[in-house]
Design an enzyme around this catalytic site. Sequence first.
Site, PDB file in Angstrom:
ATOM      1  N   HIS A 186     -11.705  38.822  15.083  1.00 42.72           N
ATOM      2  CA  HIS A 186     -12.784  37.853  14.862  1.00 42.72           C
ATOM      3  C   HIS A 186     -12.272  36.425  15.028  1.00 42.72           C
ATOM      4  O   HIS A 186     -12.936  35.585  15.651  1.00 42.72           O
ATOM      5  CB  HIS A 186     -13.384  38.034  13.465  1.00 42.72           C
ATOM      6  CG  HIS A 186     -14.267  39.234  13.359  1.00 42.72           C
ATOM      7  ND1 HIS A 186     -14.815  39.673  12.164  1.00 42.72           N
ATOM      8  CD2 HIS A 186     -14.715  40.102  14.306  1.00 42.72           C
ATOM      9  CE1 HIS A 186     -15.556  40.739  12.377  1.00 42.72           C
ATOM     10  NE2 HIS A 186     -15.504  41.031  13.668  1.00 42.72           N
ATOM     11  N   HIS A 244      -9.236  38.627   6.101  1.00 44.09           N
ATOM     12  CA  HIS A 244      -7.973  38.839   6.802  1.00 44.09           C
ATOM     13  C   HIS A 244      -6.793  38.131   6.115  1.00 44.09           C
ATOM     14  O   HIS A 244      -6.975  37.200   5.337  1.00 44.09           O
ATOM     15  CB  HIS A 244      -8.053  38.373   8.268  1.00 44.09           C
ATOM     16  CG  HIS A 244      -9.245  38.897   8.998  1.00 44.09           C
ATOM     17  ND1 HIS A 244      -9.399  40.220   9.303  1.00 44.09           N
ATOM     18  CD2 HIS A 244     -10.351  38.262   9.485  1.00 44.09           C
ATOM     19  CE1 HIS A 244     -10.549  40.398   9.959  1.00 44.09           C
ATOM     20  NE2 HIS A 244     -11.153  39.221  10.071  1.00 44.09           N
TER      21      HIS A 244
END
Length: 292
Positions: A186, A244
């Site tokens: 992403h 993340h």
Amino acid sequence: MERGPVVGAGPRAGAQIRSLLGCLVKVLLWVASALLYFGSEQAARLLGSPCLRRLYHAWLAAVVIFGPLLQFHVNPRTIFASHGNFFNIKFVNSAWGWTCTFLGGFVLLVVFLATRRVAVTARHLSRLVVGAAVWRGAGRAFLLIEDLTGSCFEPLPQGLLLHELPDRRSCLAAGHQWRGYTVSSHTFLLTFCCLLMAEEAAVFAKYLAHGLPAGAPLRLVFLLNVLLLGLWNFLLLCTVIYFHQYTHKVVGAAVGTFAWYLTYGSWYHQPWSPGSPGHGLFPRPHSSHKHN
């Protein structure tokens, strides 16, 4: 003595109301058109500035490097902290599709209106094909890295039990979890899309300066791309704050920046490439010096 109804008063009042509404619609359309032209002119000037584009690279780097520090100062229960939030599902997961749709329409209009040549238009649109190949190739590379660096674990109430299963497929088939180094796809995609859109949209300033056709539809498409670029910046910030691990995000953004440099910063300046944005669209200024 009673007075009868005034004949024609109703139709005259209806005509006046319709006339008033027509004037109001014209005023609203004029205001919308003025805002559209003003907004597109200012956005084109902003994105067309080479200095601001260099600062934009620094901005993206700062977002990825220092943005995670904001996690200590934001509400962890906000909607953007959930993987299943509307923006994450509808926009981030399909970021390349949105980018291709909006940016493809803009490139198509700008190039064709400037040249009226289908071949040149197709050549410039091929940059999006290259971008799609970069996205697919990077995604496969990230999965390969995760496969090569991962191990198989079985979740237990006491913790995780390591298994000696050799690959992800057999691990997942056994109902276990495969954990390896996961580059943030992403962060990569949003960084790449931001750099790509900023580079492509910067052409509009030169397009306007050359006095080429720039009606309301083209200006509207341009502003939609500007809004999408702003949304990508916002969602990139949300991604680096809430999702993340730190190195996974930094590596993803670094790969996205490197992909931009290989294409827009290097290859597209070569004659055997799709060409850089704006290449071949505008007439070169003639030299005022005459040779004796």
